[in-house]
Each structure stands twice: as structure tokens, then as C-alpha cells.
Design an enzyme around this catalytic site. Structure first.
Site, PDB file in Angstrom:
ATOM      1  N   ASN A   1      -6.466   1.469   8.968  1.00  0.00           N
ATOM      2  CA  ASN A   1      -5.988   0.877  10.220  1.00  0.00           C
ATOM      3  C   ASN A   1      -4.919   1.742  10.863  1.00  0.00           C
ATOM      4  OD1 ASN A   1      -3.503   0.239   8.951  1.00  0.00           O
ATOM      5  ND2 ASN A   1      -4.175  -1.804   8.398  1.00  0.00           N
TER       6      ASN A   1
ATOM      7  N   VAL B   1     -17.567  -6.917  -8.129  1.00  0.00           N
ATOM      8  CA  VAL B   1     -17.801  -8.216  -8.749  1.00  0.00           C
ATOM      9  C   VAL B   1     -19.045  -8.840  -8.129  1.00  0.00           C
ATOM     10  CG1 VAL B   1     -16.903 -10.557  -9.032  1.00  0.00           C
ATOM     11  CG2 VAL B   1     -15.392  -8.582  -9.356  1.00  0.00           C
TER      12      VAL B   1
ATOM     13  N   GLU C   1      -3.569  -3.406  22.878  1.00  0.00           N
ATOM     14  CA  GLU C   1      -2.961  -2.231  22.256  1.00  0.00           C
ATOM     15  C   GLU C   1      -3.296  -1.008  23.100  1.00  0.00           C
ATOM     16  OE1 GLU C   1      -4.703   0.334  18.601  1.00  0.00           O
ATOM     17  OE2 GLU C   1      -4.188  -1.752  18.122  1.00  0.00           O
TER      18      GLU C   1
ATOM     19  N   HIS D   1     -10.631  -6.713  12.817  1.00  0.00           N
ATOM     20  CA  HIS D   1      -9.729  -7.745  12.302  1.00  0.00           C
ATOM     21  C   HIS D   1     -10.484  -8.991  11.846  1.00  0.00           C
ATOM     22  CE1 HIS D   1      -6.621  -5.965  15.350  1.00  0.00           C
ATOM     23  NE2 HIS D   1      -6.729  -5.211  14.266  1.00  0.00           N
TER      24      HIS D   1
ATOM     25  N   ASN E   1      -2.340  -8.041  15.651  1.00  0.00           N
ATOM     26  CA  ASN E   1      -2.888  -7.368  14.478  1.00  0.00           C
ATOM     27  C   ASN E   1      -2.488  -8.161  13.236  1.00  0.00           C
ATOM     28  OD1 ASN E   1      -2.082  -5.502  16.709  1.00  0.00           O
ATOM     29  ND2 ASN E   1      -3.406  -4.118  15.576  1.00  0.00           N
TER      30      ASN E   1
END
Length: 546
Positions: free
Chosen positions: A161, A292, A401, A486, A524
Site C-alpha cells: 500500500n 490454511v 487521495e 481496501h 484508508n
């Protein structure tokens, strides 16, 4: 809950009284980490062994998992962390661990044979290219209506990020986490998260003169001329290091086009912060390239966990079965949600409730570019680290942004990633026919995000006499409406779990990542994920550590 100690045996455990007495508080234990010698840290065991029994197993090494591992280790508990991606600690043939944004290679994408950059075109030409299949750092995971970008490797999303470390406005918090007390978050857990992550702010005086932020100053001018609030945004980059980059006294990193596929120097990822402290306790082991596949109750207590060990082309080279007294799901919003939905549907964890898989959102992400006039150049040299944004959240439902376009040439373009109040929520469901998890997000749901973002950029274009760019996303598109950076939700706090992330239906199973946040953080999200994890793990330790 709480009748079983977090530690698998008494030698690994501390009583709550003993722990608090030794350190004064959970946060006080941070100081102890510095007293572990390098030799002790290096003595940690290798990948988890088949047949092992562990007190705590954490699935994922992103923000929530790293917080949990550190705080449990400081409480005297041995922790095994399972990470599907690689440990990014070995340079490639170019001598660097991570490649530049403009030169993606085999390290760049998770098990793809062709890159899928968020900005897919430039000057009308496609920029994606074929690459060898490899367990690279950025996963562009495709669902029916959206591509979700996620970090793959030890450190999770912190590897890829832009580091924008934003705390939501307090007035917006009730819509972000409605069941959480705002006072405790803003008084205790947000400050704790910001300290742990190493959050800092750019020097405003340096910003005003730095060539690498000309693009951001143009963004400021245009925002303010149209009457919008413009603000500096905190980040986890080492700003002093960036000043040295600009001065030519440090190896270029943010100024060398590094971010989307990792950053080699100045950025403080979890590897440098929470995970470094966790490993220094001597009580945390990490198994990279382990995935997993199943978690189910064990006959003798705890949980049987099945894990595939992967090679760098994604193949399974071994399958291990281990037993964990407690399991923390921290594989990210998508990873955790997909795993829980599968486990419920296939009968491994049938008692999970009907909220599992629900409440997923994409934080209202939408991207666009604007074509500026020739008298508004945005600069050939652009830092890859965003440091500012345009705030029209209250009036128009959007925060934008001011993002870089680090192409190395003058583009006369302003580029933006917007976060919007998109109200749409999707659900993960199990598809028995394909043996996979589906997500029912619809691209059309992004129209509300576009409308909200347009409240900013239509006005700026009108004021400046400029137009939208149509050469950045292919197909003559103005808006990139098929992606998110996000992902949030899918195992929502106080619905799929109790108010501290304990999964309903099972003692000793927890969610501690972005899956807890119902779809939108208003900014964010990683500081909020970290702060919530700090809150939840403190409660779990205080109430369940015997």
C-alpha cells in the site's frame, strides 16, 4: 469462554496478574522486546512441523495478525503465524528485493502469467505484459464484478500500500464501527496503533519546495480554487529518508518508483514495526508459503488445522496437520471471509452463524485522472508516497487521495484514488459446483461511488477548464470502477462475532482483521484495522489469560 488458558502448557503461560505485575500494562511490555539478542531471535524454529501442537495459531501476517502475535507473545504465549505468501527478504538478480512500478517482473504478481496493473494503459497503449507464474507480492484477485488487490507475503497489505495512515474523523466513527466505544478508540487504541505503526507527517515547508511533490501542489491548488478542503495525510514512510533521497544522499526508493510491488528502503511496513517486535520476543515463529485449508474442532480439544505448504509456482509440496488451542483468523477481509464461508458450508465449522460472509464492501474505491493545461505541469519526478487529499465527505460523500503517476516523464495529469460512501454491500457464498467461494458484488454498484467522486472532479474541471483523462484504464474509460485496494467486511464485528472478534459458535476462534469492519472506513483503513486489533486482543488477553 475463558476456561482454557491461552498457553498450551504452564511453562509458556503467565497468569494475568503475573503479566500485568511484570510490565504494568500490555503496552509496557514493548520495552522488553529490545532485550532479546539477535542470536535468540535467530533461534526461532523454522516452518511449522506436521503434527505439532501449538497454543495459538494466527492465520495471516497483516495488520490484525501482527498486532495479535505481538501482544500475545508479550503476554508469554508462544505463537505460530501462517502466511500464504513469501518472506520478502532475499534480493533478486537485480540486487533488489522489490521491483519498480514501471518494470514489473516475476516478483510483482501472485500466481498470474500476465500483470494486471491498476493503471492498465498509458497514452492509450496497454502496459500489462506476460510474466512467469510466481508467488509474487501483489494479488489481483478477480471476482465476478470486481478485482481486489491484496498484499501477499510476510507483512500482508503493508508491503504494497501507499502507507497512508489515516484516522477517521471522530464524527464519522459511528458509521464505521457502530458497536465500538469511540472514546476508547480515540483516547487509547488509535494513539497506540499510530505509535506502533510509526506514523508521521510530511514537513509542510519541505513539501512546498520538493520537486517530487509538484503533482500534489497542483492538486492542492485546483482543490482550493474550487472551494474544497485540502489536507495533508499522515503516512508510515520515513520522511527524513525521503529528504535524503531528494538530496541524493540515500538510495532512491519512493523517488525511485517503488511502491505497488514493495518498497526497498524508506517505508515502514509491518516487517519493520509490529512483526520485528514480535519476532524479537523469541516467542513468535512465522511459516511463509503455507496456506490454511481447514480448521475443525479436535477430539481432544482445540482445533485441527490443515495446512498446504506451497512452492513458488503455487504447487503444494506438503500437507501438514497441526493442533492449535486457539486460532486467530487474520488472512485479510477476503481471505478470512472465504475461509470461514467454506468451513461453515462444508461442515468443518457448521455452528458459525448466518452472518459469516455478509457485510462486505470495497471502501467506495474509484479512480480517475484529469488532463491539466500545459501551464500546470505535475513534474517528471514524483514520489510514490501520497501525502495529501481532497475532503468533500460531508457534502458529497467523497475523500480523494491526490495520487502520483510515477512514469518518469511529464504527464500534465492529476490522478486520484477516491474513497466514497458507497452504501452497497456484498456477500461471499459457497459454490459447491466449483468448490470455491463466490462474491456477488456488481460493477453497477460503483455508480454511486462515481457520482460521489464527481462532486469533486466535475467542479474542478469546470473551474479549471480541464477534462477527464480517458487513456488510463482501457476502453476509453474515465473511471476505474472494477477494483478496490481496501476490502472490508465479511465477518462483521458484533454480528458474525461478538463485540471483540470472538466467533459465535466456537470457543477459541477469533477474527482480528479487516473482515470485522462493515464495508467502509471513510478513509484508508489500515490504522483502524490496527487500532481495533489492539482493542480486541487486549480484552481477550485480560479475560482469557489465566
Amino acid at each position: 469462554m475463558g476456561d482454557k488458558p491461552l498457553s498450551g502448557n504452564r511453562s509458556n503461560g503467565l497468569s494475568r496478574r503475573g503479566f500485568l505485575g511484570r510490565t504494568g500494562s500490555i503496552i509496557g511490555a514493548v520495552a522488553l522486546a529490545g532485550h532479546i539478542t539477535p542470536a535468540q531471535a535467530a533461534a526461532l524454529p523454522g516452518p511449522i512441523a506436521d503434527g505439532a501442537r501449538v497454543p495459538v495459531l494466527v492465520i495471516g501476517t497483516g495488520y490484525g495478525g501482527s498486532v495479535a502475535a505481538l501482544r500475545l507473545a508479550q503476554a508469554g504465549v508462544d505463537v505460530q503465524m501462517i502466511e500464504m505468501g513469501m518472506s520478502w527478504d532475499t534480493p533478486g538478480s537485480d540486487g533488489k528485493i522489490f521491483p519498480k512500478v514501471t518494470t514489473p517482473d516475476y516478483r510483482s504478481f501472485w500466481l498470474r502469467t500476465r500483470t494486471k496493473a491498476p493503471l492498465s494503459n498509458f497514452l492509450g497503449f496497454p502496459i500489462d505484459k506476460d510474466v512467469p507464474r510466481y508467488t509474487g507480492i501483489l494479488d489481483a484477485e478477480d471476482f465476478a464484478g470486481i478485482t481486489v488487490y491484496q498484499g501477499r507475503g510476510v507483512g500482508g497489505g503493508s508491503l504494497v500500500n501507499g502507507g497512508m495512515a489515516v484516522t477517521p474523523k471522530r464524527a464519522n466513527f459511528a458509521t464505521v464501527l457502530p458497536s465500538v466505544d469511540a472514546d476508547e478508540m480515540y483516547d487509547t487504541y488509535y494513539p497506540r496503533a499510530n505509535a506502533g505503526l510509526g506514523v508521521g507527517m510530511i514537513d509542510p515547508a519541505w513539501f512546498d519546495t520538493a520537486d517530487c511533490y509538484q503533482f500534489s501542489r497542483v492538486g492542492r491548488k485546483h482543490a482550493q480554487r474550487s472551494g474544497f478542503a485540502w489536507t495533508f495525510v499522515p503516512d508510515v514512510y520515513d520522511w527524513d529518508y525521503m529528504k535524503r533521497e531528494a538530496a541524493g544522499t540515500a538510495t532512491k526508493s519512493a523517488l525511485g518508483g517503488e511502491i505497488l510491488y514493495g518498497n526497498n528502503h524508506g517505508k515502514k511496513s509491518l516487517v519493520q514495526t509490529y512483526l520485528a517486535q514480535a519476532k524479537a520476543t523469541g516467542k513468535v515463529a512465522i511459516s511463509p508459503l503455507h496456506k490454511v485449508t481447514s480448521v475443525s474442532p479436535a477430539a481432544a480439544g482445540g482445533y485441527t488445522v490443515t495446512i498446504d505448504q506451497l512452492n513458488t509456482t503455487g504447487g503444494t509440496v506438503a500437507t501438514k496437520t497441526v493442533t492449535a488451542d486457539r486460532v486467530f483468523f487474520a488472512a485479510g477481509s477476503v481471505g478470512t471471509s472465504k475461509l470461514l464461508v467454506k468451513l461453515k458450508a462444508t461442515g468443518a465449522l457448521p455452528n458459525l452463524n448466518g452472518e459469516v460472509g455478509k457485510g462486505w464492501g470495497e471502501n467506495g474505491n474509484v479512480m480517475c485522472g484529469r488532463a491539466n493545461h500545459l501551464w500546470d505541469p505535475t513534474g517528471k519526478l514524483q514520489s510514490t508516497i501520497p501525502c495529501s487529499g481532497i475532503d468533500n465527505w460531508d457534502a458529497g460523500g467523497a475523500f480523494a487521495e491526490v495520487a502520483p503517476l510515477p512514469t518518469g516523464i511529464e504527464t500534465y495529469a492529476s490522478f486520484y484514488l477516491s474513497i466514497t460512501k458507497n452504501p452497497n454491500r456484498a456477500e461471499f457464498t459457497w459454490n459447491a459446483a466449483t468448490n470455491a467461494v463466490d462474491l456477488n458484488w456488481q460493477t453497477a454498484w460503483k455508480q454511486s461511488s462515481i457520482s460521489m467522486a464527481k462532486t469533486i472532479f466535475d467542479k474542478i474541471n469546470s473551474k479549471e477548464g480541464t477534462i477527464y483523462r480517458t487513456d488510463l484504464f482501457g476502453g476509453n474509460k474515465i473511471w476505474h470502477d472494477t477494483l478496490t485496494y481496501h476490502p472490508l467486511g465479511g465477518a462483521v464485528l458484533n454480528k458474525a462475532t461478538d463485540n471483540y472478534g470472538r466467533l459465535h459458535g466456537y470457543t477459541g476462534l477469533y477474527v482480528i482483521d479487516g473482515a470485522l469492519i462493515p464495508g467502509n472506513a471513510s478513509v484508508n483503513p489500515f490504522v483502524t484495522i490496527t487500532a481495533l486489533a489492539e482493542r480486541n486482543i487486549e480484552k481477550i488477553i485480560a479475560t482469557e489469560l489465566l
